[in-house]
Design a protein around this motif. Structure first.
Motif, PDB file in Angstrom:
ATOM      1  N   THR A 169     -24.204  -3.298   0.846  1.00 32.37           N
ATOM      2  CA  THR A 169     -24.612  -4.401  -0.043  1.00 32.37           C
ATOM      3  C   THR A 169     -26.069  -4.790   0.243  1.00 32.37           C
ATOM      4  O   THR A 169     -26.854  -5.041  -0.677  1.00 32.37           O
ATOM      5  CB  THR A 169     -23.684  -5.629   0.146  1.00 32.37           C
ATOM      6  N   ARG A 195      -2.582  -9.439   9.466  1.00 33.77           N
ATOM      7  CA  ARG A 195      -3.574 -10.067   8.586  1.00 33.77           C
ATOM      8  C   ARG A 195      -3.765 -11.534   8.980  1.00 33.77           C
ATOM      9  O   ARG A 195      -4.882 -12.020   9.090  1.00 33.77           O
ATOM     10  CB  ARG A 195      -3.103  -9.953   7.126  1.00 33.77           C
ATOM     11  N   TRP A 242       2.090  -5.984   8.283  1.00 30.37           N
ATOM     12  CA  TRP A 242       0.864  -6.357   7.563  1.00 30.37           C
ATOM     13  C   TRP A 242       0.646  -7.864   7.653  1.00 30.37           C
ATOM     14  O   TRP A 242      -0.445  -8.324   7.995  1.00 30.37           O
ATOM     15  CB  TRP A 242       0.964  -5.909   6.105  1.00 30.37           C
ATOM     16  N   CYS A 244      -9.791  -9.356   0.222  1.00 32.37           N
ATOM     17  CA  CYS A 244     -10.479  -9.066   1.481  1.00 32.37           C
ATOM     18  C   CYS A 244     -10.409 -10.252   2.453  1.00 32.37           C
ATOM     19  O   CYS A 244     -10.932 -11.328   2.161  1.00 32.37           O
ATOM     20  CB  CYS A 244     -11.940  -8.760   1.174  1.00 32.37           C
ATOM     21  N   PRO A 245      -9.807 -10.062   3.624  1.00 31.27           N
ATOM     22  CA  PRO A 245      -9.762 -11.172   4.586  1.00 31.27           C
ATOM     23  C   PRO A 245     -11.115 -11.404   5.263  1.00 31.27           C
ATOM     24  O   PRO A 245     -11.308 -12.406   5.940  1.00 31.27           O
ATOM     25  CB  PRO A 245      -8.718 -10.713   5.614  1.00 31.27           C
ATOM     26  N   ARG A 247       0.869  -1.180   0.000  1.00 29.75           N
ATOM     27  CA  ARG A 247       0.000   0.000   0.000  1.00 29.75           C
ATOM     28  C   ARG A 247       0.911   1.236   0.000  1.00 29.75           C
ATOM     29  O   ARG A 247       2.053   1.170   0.497  1.00 29.75           O
ATOM     30  CB  ARG A 247      -0.875   0.045   1.255  1.00 29.75           C
ATOM     31  N   THR A 297     -19.503  -1.803   4.376  1.00 28.19           N
ATOM     32  CA  THR A 297     -19.547  -2.677   3.195  1.00 28.19           C
ATOM     33  C   THR A 297     -20.779  -3.595   3.221  1.00 28.19           C
ATOM     34  O   THR A 297     -21.496  -3.723   2.222  1.00 28.19           O
ATOM     35  CB  THR A 297     -18.285  -3.561   3.149  1.00 28.19           C
ATOM     36  N   THR A 345     -10.171  -1.758  -6.136  1.00 30.18           N
ATOM     37  CA  THR A 345      -9.579  -2.289  -4.907  1.00 30.18           C
ATOM     38  C   THR A 345      -9.040  -1.082  -4.133  1.00 30.18           C
ATOM     39  O   THR A 345      -9.110   0.055  -4.608  1.00 30.18           O
ATOM     40  CB  THR A 345      -8.393  -3.234  -5.209  1.00 30.18           C
ATOM     41  N   LEU A 346      -8.482  -1.318  -2.978  1.00 31.01           N
ATOM     42  CA  LEU A 346      -7.735  -0.252  -2.306  1.00 31.01           C
ATOM     43  C   LEU A 346      -6.454  -0.047  -3.128  1.00 31.01           C
ATOM     44  O   LEU A 346      -6.085  -0.916  -3.917  1.00 31.01           O
ATOM     45  CB  LEU A 346      -7.399  -0.697  -0.877  1.00 31.01           C
ATOM     46  N   HIS A 404      -2.918  -0.307  -4.572  1.00 31.70           N
ATOM     47  CA  HIS A 404      -1.758  -1.212  -4.465  1.00 31.70           C
ATOM     48  C   HIS A 404      -0.507  -0.422  -4.865  1.00 31.70           C
ATOM     49  O   HIS A 404      -0.608   0.658  -5.458  1.00 31.70           O
ATOM     50  CB  HIS A 404      -1.916  -2.394  -5.419  1.00 31.70           C
ATOM     51  N   ARG A 406      -3.734  -9.653  -1.420  1.00 36.47           N
ATOM     52  CA  ARG A 406      -4.295  -8.515  -0.676  1.00 36.47           C
ATOM     53  C   ARG A 406      -5.823  -8.561  -0.656  1.00 36.47           C
ATOM     54  O   ARG A 406      -6.466  -7.584  -0.291  1.00 36.47           O
ATOM     55  CB  ARG A 406      -3.854  -7.206  -1.302  1.00 36.47           C
ATOM     56  N   ILE A 466     -19.406  -7.125  14.195  1.00 38.28           N
ATOM     57  CA  ILE A 466     -17.966  -6.889  14.397  1.00 38.28           C
ATOM     58  C   ILE A 466     -17.718  -6.581  15.886  1.00 38.28           C
ATOM     59  O   ILE A 466     -16.756  -7.071  16.483  1.00 38.28           O
ATOM     60  CB  ILE A 466     -17.473  -5.675  13.567  1.00 38.28           C
ATOM     61  N   PHE A 504     -14.697  -9.055  -3.683  1.00 37.06           N
ATOM     62  CA  PHE A 504     -13.747  -9.005  -2.566  1.00 37.06           C
ATOM     63  C   PHE A 504     -12.304  -8.946  -3.073  1.00 37.06           C
ATOM     64  O   PHE A 504     -11.374  -9.133  -2.307  1.00 37.06           O
ATOM     65  CB  PHE A 504     -13.925 -10.243  -1.681  1.00 37.06           C
ATOM     66  N   ALA A 528     -13.701  -1.549   7.663  1.00 38.56           N
ATOM     67  CA  ALA A 528     -13.852  -2.372   6.453  1.00 38.56           C
ATOM     68  C   ALA A 528     -15.068  -3.290   6.524  1.00 38.56           C
ATOM     69  O   ALA A 528     -15.594  -3.695   5.490  1.00 38.56           O
ATOM     70  CB  ALA A 528     -12.595  -3.214   6.246  1.00 38.56           C
ATOM     71  N   GLY A 529     -15.530  -3.600   7.743  1.00 42.68           N
ATOM     72  CA  GLY A 529     -16.532  -4.661   7.868  1.00 42.68           C
ATOM     73  C   GLY A 529     -17.931  -4.188   8.212  1.00 42.68           C
ATOM     74  O   GLY A 529     -18.829  -5.022   8.371  1.00 42.68           O
TER      75      GLY A 529
HETATM   76  C1  HEM Z   1     -19.631  -7.024   1.208  1.00 42.47           C
HETATM   77  C2  HEM Z   1     -18.636  -6.898   2.036  1.00 42.47           C
HETATM   78  C3  HEM Z   1     -17.205  -6.608   1.667  1.00 42.47           C
HETATM   79  C4  HEM Z   1     -16.647  -6.295   0.454  1.00 42.47           C
HETATM   80  C5  HEM Z   1     -17.340  -6.176  -0.899  1.00 42.47           C
HETATM   81  C6  HEM Z   1     -15.224  -6.109   0.675  1.00 42.47           C
HETATM   82  C7  HEM Z   1     -14.314  -5.796  -0.327  1.00 42.47           C
HETATM   83  C8  HEM Z   1     -12.967  -5.559  -0.103  1.00 42.47           C
HETATM   84  C9  HEM Z   1     -12.043  -5.143  -1.119  1.00 42.47           C
HETATM   85  C10 HEM Z   1     -12.375  -4.932  -2.602  1.00 42.47           C
HETATM   86  C11 HEM Z   1     -10.827  -4.982  -0.529  1.00 42.47           C
HETATM   87  C12 HEM Z   1      -9.541  -4.491  -1.206  1.00 42.47           C
HETATM   88  C13 HEM Z   1      -8.674  -5.603  -1.727  1.00 42.47           C
HETATM   89  C14 HEM Z   1      -7.450  -5.092  -2.445  1.00 42.47           C
HETATM   90  O1  HEM Z   1      -6.972  -3.990  -2.157  1.00 42.47           O
HETATM   91  O2  HEM Z   1      -6.955  -5.775  -3.362  1.00 42.47           O
HETATM   92  C15 HEM Z   1     -10.985  -5.292   0.877  1.00 42.47           C
HETATM   93  C16 HEM Z   1      -9.964  -5.240   1.804  1.00 42.47           C
HETATM   94  C17 HEM Z   1     -10.140  -5.504   3.154  1.00 42.47           C
HETATM   95  N1  HEM Z   1     -11.300  -5.929   3.766  1.00 42.47           N
HETATM   96 FE1  HEM Z   1     -13.093  -6.228   2.891  1.00 42.47          FE
HETATM   97  N2  HEM Z   1     -14.948  -6.311   1.994  1.00 42.47           N
HETATM   98  C18 HEM Z   1     -16.124  -6.617   2.651  1.00 42.47           C
HETATM   99  C19 HEM Z   1     -16.284  -6.924   3.986  1.00 42.47           C
HETATM  100  C20 HEM Z   1     -15.270  -7.001   4.913  1.00 42.47           C
HETATM  101  C21 HEM Z   1     -15.406  -7.459   6.276  1.00 42.47           C
HETATM  102  C22 HEM Z   1     -16.703  -7.987   6.912  1.00 42.47           C
HETATM  103  C23 HEM Z   1     -14.165  -7.333   6.874  1.00 42.47           C
HETATM  104  C24 HEM Z   1     -13.705  -7.670   8.266  1.00 42.47           C
HETATM  105  C25 HEM Z   1     -14.359  -7.785   9.299  1.00 42.47           C
HETATM  106  C26 HEM Z   1     -13.258  -6.808   5.871  1.00 42.47           C
HETATM  107  C27 HEM Z   1     -11.921  -6.516   6.086  1.00 42.47           C
HETATM  108  C28 HEM Z   1     -11.044  -6.080   5.113  1.00 42.47           C
HETATM  109  C29 HEM Z   1      -9.648  -5.742   5.380  1.00 42.47           C
HETATM  110  C30 HEM Z   1      -8.954  -5.788   6.750  1.00 42.47           C
HETATM  111  C31 HEM Z   1      -9.082  -5.388   4.147  1.00 42.47           C
HETATM  112  C32 HEM Z   1      -7.639  -5.000   3.869  1.00 42.47           C
HETATM  113  C33 HEM Z   1      -6.833  -6.234   3.467  1.00 42.47           C
HETATM  114  C34 HEM Z   1      -5.344  -6.007   3.283  1.00 42.47           C
HETATM  115  O3  HEM Z   1      -4.931  -4.892   3.027  1.00 42.47           O
HETATM  116  O4  HEM Z   1      -4.608  -7.000   3.402  1.00 42.47           O
HETATM  117  N3  HEM Z   1     -13.960  -6.621   4.698  1.00 42.47           N
HETATM  118  N4  HEM Z   1     -12.307  -5.655   1.103  1.00 42.47           N
END
Ligand code: HEM
Length: 473
Positions: A289, A110, A106, A419-420, A79, A285, A349-350, A352, A417, A165, A412, A281-282
């Motif tokens: 949806t 993660r 990270w 979404c975890p 990032r 989103t 995505t976020l 990169h 990277r 959460i 996701f 993030a959680g």
């Molecule tokens: C419909 C629900 C969700 C969608 C569509 C979604 C989508 C995404 C996307 C597109 C990314 C970016 C990936 C990238 O940069 O390549 C991301 C990252 C992330 N998401 Fe989600 N997300 C959702 C729900 C959640 C939930 C429920 C959590 C946790 C409780 C979460 C935690 C994270 C975290 C911590 C990251 C950063 C990962 C990293 O940088 O390693 N997300 N998500």
């Protein structure tokens, strides 16, 4: 003073500032999809902008997006933590959490978050019970409306997603009418609803002086949140029992005892920022949806009916839908997939960052280039989907009613990277959506209501305001 150089097509970049105004407009655009479409028409699917000295490359189309996030995901793993605005936020929070962390920090956090979600959530009856309890509360909120007009589905859903959460991290939930829950949701919104760090003020933080009010609101939000989280951590430290690990904080306190873990990723600043990231993030989103889901259901009553008939046939009305029913509710599952494909709550995505000198589609990409892969460009790619803008859950089912075509559905993202929270999110979406359809019939308030599916870009891509009614089936 010379202009920044690049062989990637893009608008003329000025010395020092690059395309700072354009990048800020991109980040502030309420219709970011259209904004990008205009630039794409001029420069093609891969184009660049300069935010001051930093090159930002937008990557579109399934082939290149998959190349960047999955096939060569490790070349684009980081990032942009070198952006002054991100450094500043890290200093305010005292750590970089997961979302904007790099390297061992990270990796450690993660891994830890994924483990915690496995231990306390995904695949466990305890998580299912938590989600069903929230679902029950949403149903009660809907019943109270007695079929009258509803205009704010998102807030209703936020109470549920925030509680889930909250419960995983702190070990308990709030009733939906509790003031503390409302305050927490409001605080999150104040902190995260701004345009993010890839703006003029992100690289010249001094400009924040001009936007004093929004910065003050954010800093106040962070202070409130920090106090809230710190109080919970202190309580957890006092009542900590290694034989009874209750939640995410207990797990962290347990791991923190290990000196190696503490010095690398699991330090107190890391705990606060990781909790903040999981909330950020959680929560929004999931709620967004679900907001889109009901919008699609009132626009396409036949598809709503198809899901309801399936749910009635497979489960009946005598019990709630459980996660183990998922494999038998394939129309419902395909409908959720289609909602995610078309709602695109994360258009991109976020950001990169390339960790080495490399290339994308033959263009030279120097180390430390910011890359923004477009998920919406994959979800609407005409070379993959027939009539991509049409809402058609059937595209995910074959003649035997088996799920197909999922490899290009990537709400996701994919790769290292990605979404975890995906499994947690998919559990929440399935349980809440299917149980809502089991109990309620959703419809337009007036059959002549015209609904917009353009969306408004904010923290996530949200539906434009709409109204609906919910009647018990
Ligand atoms: C419909 C629900 C969700 C969608 C569509 C979604 C989508 C995404 C996307 C597109 C990314 C970016 C990936 C990238 O940069 O390549 C991301 C990252 C992330 N998401 Fe989600 N997300 C959702 C729900 C959640 C939930 C429920 C959590 C946790 C409780 C979460 C935690 C994270 C975290 C911590 C990251 C950063 C990962 C990293 O940088 O390693 N997300 N998500």
């Amino acid at each position: 003073m010379t202009s920044p150089k690049s062989d990637i097509p893009g608008p003329k970049a000025w010395p020092i500032f690059g395309n700072i105004l354009l990048v800020s407009q991109f980040n502030r655009a309420t219709d970011r999809k259209k904004f990008v479409e205009k630039l794409t028409a001029k420069y093609g699917p891969i184009f660049r902008m300069f935010l001051g000295p930093y090159q930002i490359v937008l990557v579109q189309g399934h082939k290149h997006v998959l190349d960047v996030i999955r096939k060569r995901g490790h070349d684009f793993l980081d990032r942009p933590d070198f952006i002054p605005g991100i450094k500043l936020a890290r200093n305010v929070v005292g750590g970089s959490g997961i979302v904007f962390a790099n390297g061992d920090e990270w990796k450690g956090r993660r891994k830890f978050a994924l483990q915690a979600m496995r231990d306390f959530g995904v695949g466990k009856t305890s998580l299912e019970e938590k989600v069903l309890e929230e679902m029950q509360n949403i149903a009660e909120d809907l019943e109270k409306t007695k079929g009258a007009e509803i205009t704010d589905v998102k807030t209703m859903m936020l109470k549920a997603s925030c509680n889930i959460i909250h419960s995983l991290i702190f070990g308990y939930r709030y009733k939906h009418d509790n003031e503390s829950l409302h305050k927490l949701i409001k605080t999150m919104d104040e902190i995260f609803s701004g345009p993010g760090p890839l703006t003029a003020s992100g690289i010249f933080p001094i400009l924040n002086v001009l936007t004093k009010d929004s910065v003050r609101v954010r800093v106040e939000g962070f202070t409130t949140l920090k106090k809230y989280i710190d109080e919970h951590i202190s309580e957890h430290r006092e009542s900590f029992d290694p034989k009874n690990i209750r939640d995410f904080i207990d797990m962290y306190l347990e791991a923190e005892k290990d000196e190696n873990e503490r010095t690398s990723s699991l330090n107190p600043g890391g705990l606060f920022s990781t909790i903040t990231d999981l909330f950020a993030a959680g929560t929004d989103t999931i709620a967004t949806t679900l907001d889109w889901s009901l919008l699609f259901m009132i626009q396409y009553p036949d598809i709503q009916k198809r899901c309801q008939e399936e749910i009635t046939k497979v489960i009946g009305a005598g019990r709630m839908v459980r996660i183990s029913d998922r494999r038998r509710l394939l129309h419902t599952e395909a409908t959720i997939m289609e909602i995610q494909r078309l709602s695109n709550i994360a258009l991109f995505t976020l950001p990169h960052v390339s960790v080495c000198d490399t290339t994308i589609n033959g263009y030279k990409i120097p180390k430390n280039t910011i890359i923004i892969p477009s998920l919406v460009s994959v979800h609407l790619d005409e070379t993959i989907w027939t009539d991509p803008t049409e809402f058609n859950p059937g595209r995910f089912l074959n003649n035997n009613n088996e799920i197909i075509n999922k490899e290009y559905l990537m709400p996701f993202a994919l790769g290292p990277r990605s979404c975890p929270g995906e499994s947690l999110a998919r559990t929440e979406l399935f349980l809440i959506f299917s149980n809502l359809l089991q109990r309620f019939e959703f419809s337009k308030v007036d059959s002549s209501d015209i609904l917009s599916f353009e969306g408004i870009t904010g923290i996530t891509q949200a539906p434009s305001p709409y109204r609906l009614k919910a009647d018990l089936r």
